[in-house]
Design a protein around this motif. Structure first.
Motif, PDB file in Angstrom:
ATOM      1  N   GLY A   1      27.868  46.527  30.563  1.00 53.99           N
ATOM      2  CA  GLY A   1      26.503  46.758  31.317  1.00 53.99           C
ATOM      3  C   GLY A   1      25.726  45.166  31.075  1.00 53.99           C
ATOM      4  O   GLY A   1      24.925  45.126  31.924  1.00 53.99           O
ATOM      5  N   GLU A   2      26.075  44.524  30.275  1.00 53.57           N
ATOM      6  CA  GLU A   2      25.877  43.022  30.094  1.00 53.57           C
ATOM      7  C   GLU A   2      26.671  42.242  31.101  1.00 53.57           C
ATOM      8  O   GLU A   2      25.950  40.863  30.829  1.00 53.57           O
ATOM      9  CB  GLU A   2      25.914  42.561  28.797  1.00 53.57           C
ATOM     10  CG  GLU A   2      25.152  43.552  27.592  1.00 53.57           C
ATOM     11  CD  GLU A   2      25.600  43.432  26.134  1.00 53.57           C
ATOM     12  OE1 GLU A   2      26.026  42.146  25.905  1.00 53.57           O
ATOM     13  OE2 GLU A   2      25.246  44.150  25.125  1.00 53.57           O
ATOM     14  N   LEU A   3      27.505  42.480  31.401  1.00 55.47           N
ATOM     15  CA  LEU A   3      28.407  41.587  32.552  1.00 55.47           C
ATOM     16  C   LEU A   3      27.486  41.097  33.776  1.00 55.47           C
ATOM     17  O   LEU A   3      27.113  42.031  34.360  1.00 55.47           O
ATOM     18  CB  LEU A   3      29.765  42.244  32.806  1.00 55.47           C
ATOM     19  CG  LEU A   3      30.360  41.497  33.814  1.00 55.47           C
ATOM     20  CD1 LEU A   3      31.103  40.216  33.036  1.00 55.47           C
ATOM     21  CD2 LEU A   3      31.921  42.276  34.333  1.00 55.47           C
ATOM     22  N   LYS A   4      27.365  39.904  33.957  1.00 50.05           N
ATOM     23  CA  LYS A   4      26.628  39.544  34.968  1.00 50.05           C
ATOM     24  C   LYS A   4      27.393  38.406  35.710  1.00 50.05           C
ATOM     25  O   LYS A   4      28.024  37.370  34.947  1.00 50.05           O
ATOM     26  CB  LYS A   4      25.182  38.646  34.679  1.00 50.05           C
ATOM     27  CG  LYS A   4      24.347  39.640  34.027  1.00 50.05           C
ATOM     28  CD  LYS A   4      23.031  39.043  33.492  1.00 50.05           C
ATOM     29  CE  LYS A   4      22.469  39.990  32.669  1.00 50.05           C
ATOM     30  NZ  LYS A   4      21.396  39.399  31.816  1.00 50.05           N
ATOM     31  N   ILE A   5      27.804  38.436  37.035  1.00 47.63           N
ATOM     32  CA  ILE A   5      28.713  37.539  37.724  1.00 47.63           C
ATOM     33  C   ILE A   5      27.753  36.899  38.702  1.00 47.63           C
ATOM     34  O   ILE A   5      27.248  37.595  39.656  1.00 47.63           O
ATOM     35  CB  ILE A   5      29.766  38.191  38.202  1.00 47.63           C
ATOM     36  CG1 ILE A   5      30.634  38.820  37.177  1.00 47.63           C
ATOM     37  CG2 ILE A   5      30.534  37.315  39.271  1.00 47.63           C
ATOM     38  CD1 ILE A   5      31.637  39.493  37.808  1.00 47.63           C
ATOM     39  N   GLU A   6      27.516  35.394  38.757  1.00 46.04           N
ATOM     40  CA  GLU A   6      26.692  34.836  39.751  1.00 46.04           C
ATOM     41  C   GLU A   6      27.255  34.561  40.872  1.00 46.04           C
ATOM     42  O   GLU A   6      28.546  34.154  40.941  1.00 46.04           O
ATOM     43  CB  GLU A   6      26.257  33.634  39.136  1.00 46.04           C
ATOM     44  CG  GLU A   6      25.261  32.576  39.965  1.00 46.04           C
ATOM     45  CD  GLU A   6      24.640  31.705  39.425  1.00 46.04           C
ATOM     46  OE1 GLU A   6      24.298  30.694  39.949  1.00 46.04           O
ATOM     47  OE2 GLU A   6      24.780  31.148  38.062  1.00 46.04           O
ATOM     48  N   LYS A   7      26.595  35.062  42.146  1.00 41.28           N
ATOM     49  CA  LYS A   7      27.090  34.790  43.416  1.00 41.28           C
ATOM     50  C   LYS A   7      26.844  33.516  43.865  1.00 41.28           C
ATOM     51  O   LYS A   7      25.725  33.131  43.654  1.00 41.28           O
ATOM     52  CB  LYS A   7      26.826  36.129  44.403  1.00 41.28           C
ATOM     53  CG  LYS A   7      27.030  37.351  43.958  1.00 41.28           C
ATOM     54  CD  LYS A   7      26.705  38.293  45.116  1.00 41.28           C
ATOM     55  CE  LYS A   7      25.301  38.312  44.981  1.00 41.28           C
ATOM     56  NZ  LYS A   7      24.514  39.413  45.924  1.00 41.28           N
ATOM     57  N   MET A   8      27.759  32.744  44.458  1.00 40.14           N
ATOM     58  CA  MET A   8      27.593  31.504  44.927  1.00 40.14           C
ATOM     59  C   MET A   8      27.646  31.742  46.615  1.00 40.14           C
ATOM     60  O   MET A   8      28.522  32.315  46.983  1.00 40.14           O
ATOM     61  CB  MET A   8      28.525  30.532  44.286  1.00 40.14           C
ATOM     62  CG  MET A   8      28.320  30.383  42.944  1.00 40.14           C
ATOM     63  SD  MET A   8      26.853  29.642  42.491  1.00 40.14           S
ATOM     64  CE  MET A   8      26.890  27.840  42.914  1.00 40.14           C
ATOM     65  N   LEU A   9      26.882  30.756  47.262  1.00 41.72           N
ATOM     66  CA  LEU A   9      26.923  30.710  48.719  1.00 41.72           C
ATOM     67  C   LEU A   9      27.362  29.180  49.160  1.00 41.72           C
ATOM     68  O   LEU A   9      26.863  28.319  48.577  1.00 41.72           O
ATOM     69  CB  LEU A   9      25.459  31.238  49.305  1.00 41.72           C
ATOM     70  CG  LEU A   9      25.459  31.068  50.756  1.00 41.72           C
ATOM     71  CD1 LEU A   9      26.227  32.222  51.483  1.00 41.72           C
ATOM     72  CD2 LEU A   9      23.961  31.297  51.010  1.00 41.72           C
ATOM     73  N   PHE A  10      28.516  29.297  49.815  1.00 42.71           N
ATOM     74  CA  PHE A  10      29.011  27.907  50.391  1.00 42.71           C
ATOM     75  C   PHE A  10      28.609  27.658  51.686  1.00 42.71           C
ATOM     76  O   PHE A  10      28.849  28.680  52.449  1.00 42.71           O
ATOM     77  CB  PHE A  10      30.578  27.849  50.038  1.00 42.71           C
ATOM     78  CG  PHE A  10      30.858  27.902  48.409  1.00 42.71           C
ATOM     79  CD1 PHE A  10      30.879  26.616  47.854  1.00 42.71           C
ATOM     80  CD2 PHE A  10      30.976  29.170  47.808  1.00 42.71           C
ATOM     81  CE1 PHE A  10      31.460  26.925  46.428  1.00 42.71           C
ATOM     82  CE2 PHE A  10      31.326  29.026  46.530  1.00 42.71           C
ATOM     83  CZ  PHE A  10      31.611  27.921  45.785  1.00 42.71           C
TER      84      PHE A  10
END
Length: 100
Positions: A81-90
């Motif tokens: 529940g603490e996992l966070k994955i940042e999304k990147m936009l290229f």
């Protein structure tokens, strides 16, 4: 940010019994089409493989060694529940920007 919602898994633990049926039912609730949780999912699949190899019937309790691994896996779910994955936009020009 991408996050993992573990609410339904944690809710199901209120009624959890340490049986083959519980392991299979809980493992089926782990939905990860992109594969972010693969290291976590492999653990439960490995445990299921061992349970099947032991020939344990669906409603029977797990032996102590498998039960301890099962309980350890269940305890680790809350951490997901603490996992966070940042999304990147290229962009085409090679630039990138955080997208959250």
């Amino acid at each position: 940010m991408l996050r993992v919602d573990v609410t339904s898994l944690l809710e199901s633990f209120k009624f959890l019994v340490n049986t083959k049926r519980s392991v299979l039912s809980t493992a089926a609730k782990v939905f990860d089409p992109v594969g972010f949780l693969s290291p976590f999912a492999v653990q439960i699949k490995s445990l299921m493989h061992e349970i099947w190899g032991e020939g344990i019937r669906l409603g029977l309790k797990l032996p102590e060694d498998l039960e301890s691994r099962w309980k350890k896996w269940c305890a680790e779910i809350e951490v997901l529940g603490e996992l966070k994955i940042e999304k990147m936009l290229f962009f085409e020009g090679g630039g990138k920007t955080g997208f959250g």
